[in-house]
Design a protein around this motif. Structure first.
Motif, PDB file in Angstrom:
ATOM      1  N   ASN A   1       0.822  -1.199   0.000  1.00 23.23           N
ATOM      2  CA  ASN A   1       0.000   0.000   0.000  1.00 23.23           C
ATOM      3  C   ASN A   1       0.866   1.264   0.000  1.00 23.23           C
ATOM      4  N   ALA A   2       0.190   2.404  -0.068  1.00 28.73           N
ATOM      5  CA  ALA A   2       0.885   3.684  -0.238  1.00 28.73           C
ATOM      6  C   ALA A   2       1.791   4.025   0.933  1.00 28.73           C
ATOM      7  N   SER A   3       1.494   3.520   2.137  1.00 31.81           N
ATOM      8  CA  SER A   3       2.314   3.853   3.301  1.00 31.81           C
ATOM      9  C   SER A   3       3.748   3.352   3.158  1.00 31.81           C
ATOM     10  N   SER A   4       3.976   2.389   2.261  1.00 30.34           N
ATOM     11  CA  SER A   4       5.334   1.882   2.036  1.00 30.34           C
ATOM     12  C   SER A   4       6.184   2.854   1.239  1.00 30.34           C
ATOM     13  N   TYR A   5       5.547   3.849   0.597  1.00 28.64           N
ATOM     14  CA  TYR A   5       6.282   4.712  -0.329  1.00 28.64           C
ATOM     15  C   TYR A   5       6.085   6.202  -0.086  1.00 28.64           C
ATOM     16  N   ILE A   6       5.216   6.589   0.831  1.00 33.08           N
ATOM     17  CA  ILE A   6       4.936   8.016   1.013  1.00 33.08           C
ATOM     18  C   ILE A   6       6.208   8.771   1.389  1.00 33.08           C
ATOM     19  N   GLY A   7       6.211  10.064   1.089  1.00 34.80           N
ATOM     20  CA  GLY A   7       7.376  10.876   1.404  1.00 34.80           C
ATOM     21  C   GLY A   7       8.464  10.811   0.350  1.00 34.80           C
ATOM     22  N   ASN A   8       8.122  10.255  -0.844  1.00 31.23           N
ATOM     23  CA  ASN A   8       9.018  10.278  -2.008  1.00 31.23           C
ATOM     24  C   ASN A   8       8.299  11.046  -3.112  1.00 31.23           C
ATOM     25  N   PRO A   9       8.452  12.355  -3.161  1.00 29.02           N
ATOM     26  CA  PRO A   9       7.637  13.180  -4.064  1.00 29.02           C
ATOM     27  C   PRO A   9       7.721  12.790  -5.532  1.00 29.02           C
ATOM     28  N   LYS A  10       8.823  12.175  -5.950  1.00 29.19           N
ATOM     29  CA  LYS A  10       9.002  11.859  -7.370  1.00 29.19           C
ATOM     30  C   LYS A  10       8.739  10.389  -7.673  1.00 29.19           C
ATOM     31  N   LEU A  11       8.127   9.693  -6.731  1.00 32.74           N
ATOM     32  CA  LEU A  11       7.762   8.297  -6.942  1.00 32.74           C
ATOM     33  C   LEU A  11       6.316   8.263  -7.399  1.00 32.74           C
ATOM     34  N   CYS A  12       6.061   7.634  -8.553  1.00 30.66           N
ATOM     35  CA  CYS A  12       4.756   7.752  -9.206  1.00 30.66           C
ATOM     36  C   CYS A  12       4.101   6.407  -9.445  1.00 30.66           C
ATOM     37  N   GLY A  13       2.818   6.474  -9.717  1.00 33.88           N
ATOM     38  CA  GLY A  13       2.068   5.276 -10.085  1.00 33.88           C
ATOM     39  C   GLY A  13       1.465   4.583  -8.882  1.00 33.88           C
ATOM     40  N   ALA A  14       0.479   3.701  -9.167  1.00 33.14           N
ATOM     41  CA  ALA A  14      -0.234   2.989  -8.104  1.00 33.14           C
ATOM     42  C   ALA A  14       0.765   2.277  -7.191  1.00 33.14           C
ATOM     43  N   PRO A  15       0.503   2.283  -5.862  1.00 32.76           N
ATOM     44  CA  PRO A  15      -0.686   2.820  -5.193  1.00 32.76           C
ATOM     45  C   PRO A  15      -0.611   4.316  -4.897  1.00 32.76           C
ATOM     46  N   LEU A  16       0.421   5.017  -5.379  1.00 33.06           N
ATOM     47  CA  LEU A  16       0.531   6.449  -5.161  1.00 33.06           C
ATOM     48  C   LEU A  16      -0.196   7.195  -6.268  1.00 33.06           C
ATOM     49  N   ASN A  17      -0.397   8.489  -6.060  1.00 32.51           N
ATOM     50  CA  ASN A  17      -0.964   9.321  -7.109  1.00 32.51           C
ATOM     51  C   ASN A  17       0.064   9.531  -8.210  1.00 32.51           C
ATOM     52  N   ASN A  18      -0.432   9.788  -9.408  1.00 31.56           N
ATOM     53  CA  ASN A  18       0.476  10.060 -10.509  1.00 31.56           C
ATOM     54  C   ASN A  18       1.172  11.395 -10.293  1.00 31.56           C
ATOM     55  N   CYS A  19       2.372  11.518 -10.794  1.00 30.83           N
ATOM     56  CA  CYS A  19       3.092  12.782 -10.697  1.00 30.83           C
ATOM     57  C   CYS A  19       3.845  13.016 -11.997  1.00 30.83           C
ATOM     58  N   THR A  20       4.309  14.217 -12.187  1.00 26.87           N
ATOM     59  CA  THR A  20       5.037  14.583 -13.394  1.00 26.87           C
ATOM     60  C   THR A  20       6.525  14.461 -13.135  1.00 26.87           C
ATOM     61  N   MET A  21       7.187  13.629 -13.915  1.00 24.46           N
ATOM     62  CA  MET A  21       8.618  13.410 -13.719  1.00 24.46           C
ATOM     63  C   MET A  21       9.465  14.507 -14.346  1.00 24.46           C
ATOM     64  N   LYS A  22       8.905  15.218 -15.336  1.00 26.83           N
ATOM     65  CA  LYS A  22       9.676  16.228 -16.041  1.00 26.83           C
ATOM     66  C   LYS A  22       9.856  17.456 -15.163  1.00 26.83           C
ATOM     67  N   GLU A  23      11.065  17.889 -14.982  1.00 27.25           N
ATOM     68  CA  GLU A  23      11.350  19.061 -14.179  1.00 27.25           C
ATOM     69  C   GLU A  23      11.681  20.237 -15.091  1.00 27.25           C
ATOM     70  N   GLU A  24      11.146  21.399 -14.763  1.00 27.77           N
ATOM     71  CA  GLU A  24      11.420  22.601 -15.524  1.00 27.77           C
ATOM     72  C   GLU A  24      12.603  23.346 -14.928  1.00 27.77           C
ATOM     73  N   ASN A  25      13.336  23.982 -15.812  1.00 28.16           N
ATOM     74  CA  ASN A  25      14.405  24.855 -15.343  1.00 28.16           C
ATOM     75  C   ASN A  25      13.772  26.082 -14.700  1.00 28.16           C
TER      76      ASN A  25
END
Length: 337
Positions: A239-263
């Motif tokens: 579950n998500a509690s195994s991965y929370i606190g990693n802002p750049k970690l994406c996909g189930a069971p976490l919410n999707n996030c954008t990996m591309k970083e802008e300058n």
């Protein structure tokens, strides 16, 4: 003290640790209030197989002669105030090493991952730093499991908001390196320990992706990679509690996030959210001002102007009388019918 098996746990003993017979094989002084350092006389404990000093007030560095205690299988020094580095005090027969909640610092000795009989390693809640060793992990009991004899060890453990009694058991192979300052990427060798059932690397500064080899650890029951700096995707079996606190970690069971970083120098600031917030603030402000003006415009006038106040009271009296008369007429009409 002349004895083979010394168990004085769960008492209120204070002062320094006693001198003990060289024939002692088991020493359990856990849950007391002993203080000071480990005596130099203990270097003669050549037959010592179990040392449990959990939850005392012991301090100082670990004696160098620990490396000569070749029979030592279980070493539980957790919940004390030992400091310094974890030097090469490695017995080749170690099955259980618990040093959690002390003040050790420095890197993790690679020799700890080269112990054939080890099935429980707990170095959590200390000041360890550096990266995880990338040497060959020769933890045989965490690859092809087989333990004949071991000393049962139980201690209080607080994790994920819960306090419970934890019993060290060879049927539950454990590596806990949580709450340190470890950094760097995860070594692939770690995921060859396919018999491991509990792996906790949370609250560190580990980076990189989580290797796909983690899928080979079929017996894994408890996994905690939370509060690190991992990125990419992860194993979806937990579950998500195994991965929370990693802002750049994406996909189930976490919410999707954008990996591309802008300058930050060339990024175009987004005004959509700012405009929406501005509209909401203006609307709320207008409603508040309107309510205040209407309320005090009416109530203030009634309070200050006596004629208006008396007229208001007469109006409400008339309305009340009319409602009463209407109600009684309707009620009498209903009774006659």
């Amino acid at each position: 003290m002349n004895c083979f098996d010394l168990r004085l746990d769960h008492n209120n003993f204070t002062g320094g640790l006693p001198n003990i017979s060289p024939m002692a094989a088991i020493i359990d002084l856990s849950y007391n209030s002993f203080s000071g350092s480990i005596p130099h006389s203990w270097m003669n404990l050549k037959e010592l197989g179990v040392l449990d000093l959990w939850s005392n007030g012991l301090s100082g560095e670990l004696p160098s002669y620990f490396s000569n205690l070749k029979q030592l299988q279980t070493m539980n020094l957790g919940e004390n105030e030992f400091n310094g580095t974890i030097t090469i005090l490695i017995s080749p027969n170690f099955q259980v090493v618990i040093l959690r909640e002390n003040k050790f610092e420095g890197s993790i000795p690679p020799q700890l991952f080269n112990l054939s009989y080890l099935f429980h390693l707990d170095l959590a809640h200390m000041k360890l730093s550096g990266s995880l060793p990338h040497n060959v992990y020769n933890l045989t009991h965490m690859v092809t499991f087989h333990v004949d004899l071991y000393y049962p060890t139980t201690f209080n453990l607080f994790t994920k908001g819960q306090d419970y009694m934890y019993q060290v058991n060879p049927d539950r192979r454990t590596i806990d390196l949580s709450a340190n300052s470890l950094f760097g990427e995860l070594p692939l060798e770690l995921f060859q320990l396919v018999q491991v059932q509990t792996l906790n690397l949370s609250h560190n500064n580990l980076t990189g992706t989580i290797p796909l080899l983690i899928g080979d650890m079929k017996l894994m029951e408890s996994l905690d990679f939370s509060n690190n700096k991992f990125f990419g995707t992860q194993l979806q079996s937990f579950n998500a509690s195994s991965y929370i606190g990693n802002p750049k970690l994406c996909g189930a069971p976490l919410n999707n996030c954008t990996m591309k970083e802008e300058n930050p120098r060339t990024a175009t600031p987004s005004t959509k959210n700012e405009d929406d917030d501005s509209i909401k603030e203006s609307l709320n402000l207008g409603m508040g001002v309107g309510f205040a003006a209407g309320f005090w415009g009416i109530c203030g006038s009634l309070f200050l102007i006596r004629k208006w106040r008396h007229a208001c009271f007469r109006f409400f009296d008339r309305v009340g009388d009319n409602l009463y008369i209407t109600l009684m007429v309707k009620l009498n009409s209903f009774r006659r019918n």
